[in-house]
Design a protein around this motif. Sequence first.
Motif, mmCIF file in Angstrom:
data_model
loop_
_atom_site.group_PDB
_atom_site.id
_atom_site.type_symbol
_atom_site.label_atom_id
_atom_site.label_comp_id
_atom_site.label_asym_id
_atom_site.label_seq_id
_atom_site.Cartn_x
_atom_site.Cartn_y
_atom_site.Cartn_z
ATOM 1 N N VAL A 180 1.211 -1.875 -0.280
ATOM 2 C CA VAL A 180 -0.055 -0.202 0.360
ATOM 3 C C VAL A 180 1.100 1.091 0.022
ATOM 4 C CG1 VAL A 180 -1.894 1.366 1.317
ATOM 5 C CG2 VAL A 180 -2.025 -1.220 1.699
ATOM 6 N N VAL A 181 0.629 2.452 -0.755
ATOM 7 C CA VAL A 181 1.249 3.210 -0.983
ATOM 8 C C VAL A 181 0.735 4.363 -0.877
ATOM 9 C CG1 VAL A 181 3.594 2.915 -2.048
ATOM 10 C CG2 VAL A 181 1.876 3.796 -3.445
ATOM 11 N N ASN A 182 0.802 5.725 -0.649
ATOM 12 C CA ASN A 182 0.205 6.697 -0.455
ATOM 13 C C ASN A 182 0.316 8.289 -0.350
ATOM 14 O OD1 ASN A 182 -1.534 8.500 2.466
ATOM 15 N ND2 ASN A 182 -2.249 8.769 0.755
ATOM 16 N N PHE A 183 0.741 9.073 -2.252
ATOM 17 C CA PHE A 183 1.118 10.449 -1.460
ATOM 18 C C PHE A 183 1.008 11.150 -2.385
ATOM 19 C CE2 PHE A 183 4.947 6.633 -1.212
ATOM 20 C CZ PHE A 183 5.683 6.983 0.101
ATOM 21 N N PRO A 184 0.348 12.186 -2.415
ATOM 22 C CA PRO A 184 0.853 13.235 -0.649
ATOM 23 C C PRO A 184 0.654 11.887 0.572
ATOM 24 C CG PRO A 184 -0.543 14.814 -2.158
ATOM 25 C CD PRO A 184 -0.496 13.835 -3.134
ATOM 26 N N ASN A 185 1.181 12.278 1.302
ATOM 27 C CA ASN A 185 1.090 10.965 2.116
ATOM 28 C C ASN A 185 0.413 11.550 3.653
ATOM 29 O OD1 ASN A 185 2.533 9.950 5.424
ATOM 30 N ND2 ASN A 185 1.489 7.985 3.463
ATOM 31 N N ASN A 186 -0.541 10.928 4.177
ATOM 32 C CA ASN A 186 -1.014 11.112 5.080
ATOM 33 C C ASN A 186 -1.098 10.033 6.648
ATOM 34 O OD1 ASN A 186 -2.900 11.375 7.962
ATOM 35 N ND2 ASN A 186 -5.114 10.676 6.868
#
Length: 410
Positions: A180-186
């Motif tokens: 799992v990746v999330n960018f812009p990251n929370n």
Amino acid sequence: MFDEIEFDKIKRLPKYVFAAVGELKMSERRNGADVIDLSMGNPDGATPTHIIDKLIESAQKPKVYGYSVSKGIYKLRLACADWYKRKYGATLDPETEVVATMGSKEGYAHLVQVITNPGDTAMIPDPCYPIHSQAFILAGGNVARFALKLHDDLSLDVDQFFEDLKKALTDSSPRPKYLVVNFPNNPTTATVTLNFYERLVAMARTERFYILSDIAYAELTFDGYETPSIMQVAGAKDVAIETYTLSKSYNMAGWRVGFVVGNKKLVGALAKIKSWLDYGMFTPIQVAATVALNGDQSCIDEIRETYLRRRDVLIKSFANAGWEIPVPKASMFVWAKIPEPFNHMGSLEFAKELLINAQVAVSPGIGFGPSGDQFVRIAMIENENRIRQAAKNIKRFFKSRGVKVSAEDQ
Ligand SMILES: Cc1ncc(COP(=O)(O)O)c(C=O)c1O
């Protein structure tokens, strides 16, 4: 009654850390404190008028009150595919590669529910948006965490990421199936460039895992930074899905409209489980969401500029209060290291101290994972004056504890 009947799935979920700050916030407010709430990622602005107008117009038609389509009406899925084409040059088939969901969180959680076999492992950078890891736990899977390392300018340390990812892959047994990746990251606000996704897609192919990417904050970017999408990479659809949401870009968090796009097998699995579980969003919401994506996008500029002004006020006024915070290039948050002399106490205790002594609510970093415990996340969801007031309160509190603050008033 029935004490012997246990709910194992619920027992695997930890207590929600943010609830502790939430409860304290309510009790301070009941005692008359004017708490400045910078804790949740809940946009405070109104949805642009042309979107609301479309909702009203659509709700006045007699034929919109029945069950809708569980994977979203075709026009909305098409609008999402068109958005990807315009913004990213990526081609998506609205029939097989796009599902509209009741917010991206619902889409993500149900996707994970349906693709996780008991004991499956997902690799999740730490800290993370809590559902990214907990969805796998709820689904009976496991999580292999590895710490997210950032450069001073809050960009991802990409080489380190791949080194840690490789280690997570080889150290985990059974071999992880998902990343799992999330960018812009929370919560860290970390950003990446397209090259990161190119390397990631190549690695996923050779190491045989699926990528679940979340670009909830794609439009909330500053200083010329532009969020890339994994869908820009040739062949990404073989190995990846991406979630997107209208919640942040259009101040539509309460409407619950999001998307899962990309790999046919995963998107198809989600469409199938949704056909069992729900009948889709209320049709007028879907019609208005279509207008949000297809219509005039200048409303996004206004929303982005509001956050930019708040960001600049926050960084400046908090520095004046003795709290230096790096400047985020994206998202609606700042990720702030707990300053001395408070850094020994951990993020939950620090957040409570801040609430009681400065009447400012923030989210403790530990709520996003073990690597977050030296930080708090501050959401820019109150106006500039309130942010200045928060800084004043913090300055007074910090000064009383011996922190070196600026002699100047802001
Ligand atoms: C990274 C991230 N993804 C998804 C969401 C949820 O978005 P939605 O409102 O579409 O469920 C949030 C909300 O804060 C978020 O921070």
